[in-house]
Design a protein around this motif. Structure first.
Motif, PDB file in Angstrom:
ATOM      1  N   SER A   4       7.368  -5.945  11.970  1.00 24.19           N
ATOM      2  CA  SER A   4       5.940  -5.877  11.661  1.00 24.19           C
ATOM      3  C   SER A   4       5.657  -4.712  10.721  1.00 24.19           C
ATOM      4  CB  SER A   4       5.121  -5.702  12.942  1.00 24.19           C
ATOM      5  OG  SER A   4       5.197  -6.853  13.754  1.00 24.19           O
ATOM      6  N   ILE A   5       4.765  -4.945   9.774  1.00 21.85           N
ATOM      7  CA  ILE A   5       4.404  -3.931   8.782  1.00 21.85           C
ATOM      8  C   ILE A   5       3.047  -3.338   9.124  1.00 21.85           C
ATOM      9  CG2 ILE A   5       3.726  -3.553   6.370  1.00 21.85           C
ATOM     10  CD1 ILE A   5       5.821  -5.663   5.597  1.00 21.85           C
ATOM     11  N   GLY A   6       3.012  -2.006   9.201  1.00 22.53           N
ATOM     12  CA  GLY A   6       1.754  -1.300   9.402  1.00 22.53           C
ATOM     13  C   GLY A   6       1.466  -0.398   8.215  1.00 22.53           C
ATOM     14  N   ALA A   7       0.192  -0.254   7.855  1.00 21.28           N
ATOM     15  CA  ALA A   7      -0.201   0.649   6.779  1.00 21.28           C
ATOM     16  C   ALA A   7      -0.334   2.049   7.345  1.00 21.28           C
ATOM     17  CB  ALA A   7      -1.518   0.188   6.167  1.00 21.28           C
ATOM     18  N   GLN A   8       0.511   2.962   6.860  1.00 19.68           N
ATOM     19  CA  GLN A   8       0.427   4.343   7.332  1.00 19.68           C
ATOM     20  C   GLN A   8      -0.442   5.132   6.343  1.00 19.68           C
ATOM     21  OE1 GLN A   8       3.921   6.857   7.670  1.00 19.68           O
ATOM     22  NE2 GLN A   8       3.110   7.699   9.557  1.00 19.68           N
ATOM     23  N   VAL A   9      -1.708   5.221   6.683  1.00 21.02           N
ATOM     24  CA  VAL A   9      -2.704   5.829   5.800  1.00 21.02           C
ATOM     25  C   VAL A   9      -2.779   7.330   6.038  1.00 21.02           C
ATOM     26  CG1 VAL A   9      -4.040   3.699   5.645  1.00 21.02           C
ATOM     27  CG2 VAL A   9      -4.555   5.323   7.464  1.00 21.02           C
TER      28      VAL A   9
END
Length: 252
Positions: free
Chosen positions: A59-64
């Motif tokens: 799974s890909i998460g946006a690390q902001v």
């Protein structure tokens, strides 16, 4: 049988500079917090990480983060709520485009570094980040520290709030992380870390820096991909969880 997600911060190289072993970590973790270019990462490198994550079903998460390449996003920035919201929207959109091109999608959002720690107790910035995620997609879960203002603000907006614990970071008695400026803030022994994670997952507790036992509610466990020995730590955690009857599974 208990289940837990295992996440790591990836895509944090820049140009010819490489930080961590993304390929090796993507063979271990179930979720990847991929940088969005503000604290680390360049477009070509981020696309490569997204493609590998897609190929391996991670799974890909946006690390902001704050806009802070020089400080790796680990310095507080006194930014207006309006500007912070726009910065977060921008970062999610950029990674979403790369993930789409890689045949995947952004499945969740996790703040990085100083922003992550700031929005534990900074109501204005916590609300700004939550509003940004909601504006992009109200169905995007957010990952954060249990008891934080950020998760509270996210729930107020109807976002799914997912709690995480840190495999390789020391905890204060109040449940917050020990500052990286303090000695012993980052743990390095793979077996010690692995045993600690099993206790977190199976008993919901961890030893704080003062020796007290505190509660942790972890739906996801983070192993920092930029730490020395990160791959060995992640492998030890995975193997120890499996031996303890815990299944690794992404939360999205």
């Amino acid at each position: 049988m208990p289940t837990v997600d295992l996440n790591a911060d990836l895509g944090e190289g820049f140009g010819v500079w490489r930080l961590g072993d993304d390929d090796a970590m993507l063979a271990i973790v179930t979720s990847a917090n991929i940088a969005c270019g503000f604290h680390a990462g360049d477009p070509a490198g981020l696309l490569r990480v997204c493609r590998t994550a897609a190929e391996r079903g991670v799974s890909i998460g946006a690390q902001v983060s704050y806009r802070d390449l020089a400080g790796f996003g680990r310095r507080f920035i006194d930014i207006t709520a309006e500007d912070l919201t726009a910065d977060i929207i921008y970062q999610i959109g950029a990674l979403q485009a790369l993930a789409t091109a890689a045949g995947s999608t952004v499945s969740y959002v996790k703040p990085h570094g100083a922003l992550y720690n700031t929005i534990v107790g900074h109501q204005s910035q916590a609300a700004a980040v939550a509003r940004a995620v909601h504006a992009v997609d109200p169905g995007l879960p957010v990952l954060g520290l249990p008891g934080s203002m950020f998760l509270a603000e996210a729930r107020e907006l109807g976002l799914r709030a997912v709690t995480e614990a840190f495999a390789d970071r020391a905890y204060q008695p109040d449940g917050q992380l020990v500052s990286r400026a303090e000695p012993g803030a980052v743990l390095h022994d793979p077996q010690q870390i692995a045993d600690r994670v099993v206790t977190m997952v199976t008993s919901g507790t961890v030893l704080a820096s003062d020796g007290s036992t505190i509660a942790v509610r972890a739906q996801s466990i983070c192993v920092h991909g930029d730490s020395p020995g990160a791959v060995q730590i992640a492998e030890a955690v995975r193997d120890r969880l499996a031996a303890g009857g815990v299944t690794l599974r992404a939360f999205v």
